[in-house]
Design an enzyme around this catalytic site. Structure first.
Site, PDB file in Angstrom:
ATOM      1  N   VAL A 252       0.848  -1.203   0.000  1.00  0.00           N
ATOM      2  CA  VAL A 252       0.000   0.000   0.000  1.00  0.00           C
ATOM      3  C   VAL A 252       0.881   1.250   0.000  1.00  0.00           C
ATOM      4  O   VAL A 252       0.607   2.230  -0.700  1.00  0.00           O
ATOM      5  CB  VAL A 252      -0.953   0.006   1.211  1.00  0.00           C
ATOM      6  CG1 VAL A 252      -1.759   1.303   1.276  1.00  0.00           C
ATOM      7  CG2 VAL A 252      -1.890  -1.197   1.158  1.00  0.00           C
ATOM      8  N   TYR A 253       1.966   1.198   0.785  1.00  0.00           N
ATOM      9  CA  TYR A 253       2.906   2.318   0.870  1.00  0.00           C
ATOM     10  C   TYR A 253       3.538   2.621  -0.494  1.00  0.00           C
ATOM     11  O   TYR A 253       3.554   3.782  -0.945  1.00  0.00           O
ATOM     12  CB  TYR A 253       3.991   1.986   1.897  1.00  0.00           C
ATOM     13  CG  TYR A 253       5.178   2.915   1.904  1.00  0.00           C
ATOM     14  CD1 TYR A 253       5.085   4.185   2.461  1.00  0.00           C
ATOM     15  CD2 TYR A 253       6.397   2.506   1.363  1.00  0.00           C
ATOM     16  CE1 TYR A 253       6.180   5.041   2.472  1.00  0.00           C
ATOM     17  CE2 TYR A 253       7.495   3.346   1.382  1.00  0.00           C
ATOM     18  CZ  TYR A 253       7.384   4.614   1.930  1.00  0.00           C
ATOM     19  OH  TYR A 253       8.470   5.460   1.938  1.00  0.00           O
ATOM     20  N   LEU A 254       4.031   1.598  -1.170  1.00  0.00           N
ATOM     21  CA  LEU A 254       4.684   1.808  -2.473  1.00  0.00           C
ATOM     22  C   LEU A 254       3.686   2.329  -3.507  1.00  0.00           C
ATOM     23  O   LEU A 254       4.030   3.164  -4.342  1.00  0.00           O
ATOM     24  CB  LEU A 254       5.338   0.514  -2.960  1.00  0.00           C
ATOM     25  CG  LEU A 254       6.573   0.066  -2.176  1.00  0.00           C
ATOM     26  CD1 LEU A 254       7.078  -1.277  -2.699  1.00  0.00           C
ATOM     27  CD2 LEU A 254       7.690   1.105  -2.238  1.00  0.00           C
TER      28      LEU A 254
END
Length: 218
Positions: free
Chosen positions: A128-130
């Site tokens: 989700v972060y990337l």
């Protein structure tokens, strides 16, 4: 120069503020918690309390007016869940970019992440972060009113900086001290010819100033 840094209490931001203050620039750090202000003052920066998860574009633009550059160095942090990757790593970066456009601040730097990609697949928090970082980067790249540079460091370490880096469009993975990331940011702020570039950064053999000059204008 007057440089406003979002995520002003972050590990890279505090290092950047010290470097900017040491060379005579005016560093302003946007922070969420009033109790962080003294740490910024010790770094030589002016603290401004402003929560990017709840502020309006106009409120952020007001803090940016008169600045020569803005740096997005905020992050939800390693202990945060998927929701805050969306509200900080993505939405706050977009908010700062929109506010910079409104305030007429053209020079805009983003501390992104190696592997950031809006099409990245997976359901883990890091996936989700990337994706969030990739979506924010793509949004910034679409703003013609900004002279943007996106910096994507490799694995961040707390080792002492060496001042020697590898800075290219594609470096491959590798570690890089936060000290050296801050040093590269300070040099990039001062090098508008790097506008329009997305750069990966790891430890290497080129002095920071040489590495930045070698990509400028490419």
């Amino acid at each position: 120069m007057r440089i406003v840094i979002a995520g002003g209490h972050g590990q890279i931001a505090l290092r950047l503020e010290r470097l900017l203050a040491a060379r005579g620039d005016e560093a302003v750090g946007l922070i969420r918690k009033p109790e962080q202000a003294d740490d910024l003052r010790r770094a030589g920066a002016e603290p401004v309390v402003l929560d990017l998860e709840s502020a309006t574009v106009e409120e952020v633009a007001e803090r940016l007016r008169g600045a020569d550059a803005a740096v997005f160095a905020a992050g939800a942090g390693p202990g945060s869940g998927a929701d805050r990757k969306e509200t900080v790593d993505k939405a706050a970066a977009i908010l700062l970019a929109d506010a910079a456009v409104r305030a007429g601040v053209r020079r805009f730097l983003v501390v992104s992440s190696m592997g950031a990609d809006p099409a990245h697949e997976g359901d883990e928090v890091f996936d989700v972060y990337l994706r969030a970082k990739g979506e924010a980067d793509a949004y910034v790249r679409g703003l013609d009113a900004l002279d943007w540079t996106i910096l994507r460091p490799g694995q961040l370490t707390d080792d002492a900086g060496t001042g020697l880096v590898r800075l290219e469009a594609h470096t491959g993975r590798g570690p890089v001290p936060r000290d050296d990331v801050a040093a590269v940011l300070a040099e990039l702020v001062d090098t508008p010819a790097t506008a329009g570039l997305t750069l990966e950064l790891i430890g290497g053999s080129a002095p920071v100033s040489v590495a930045v000059k070698s990509v400028a204008g490419n």
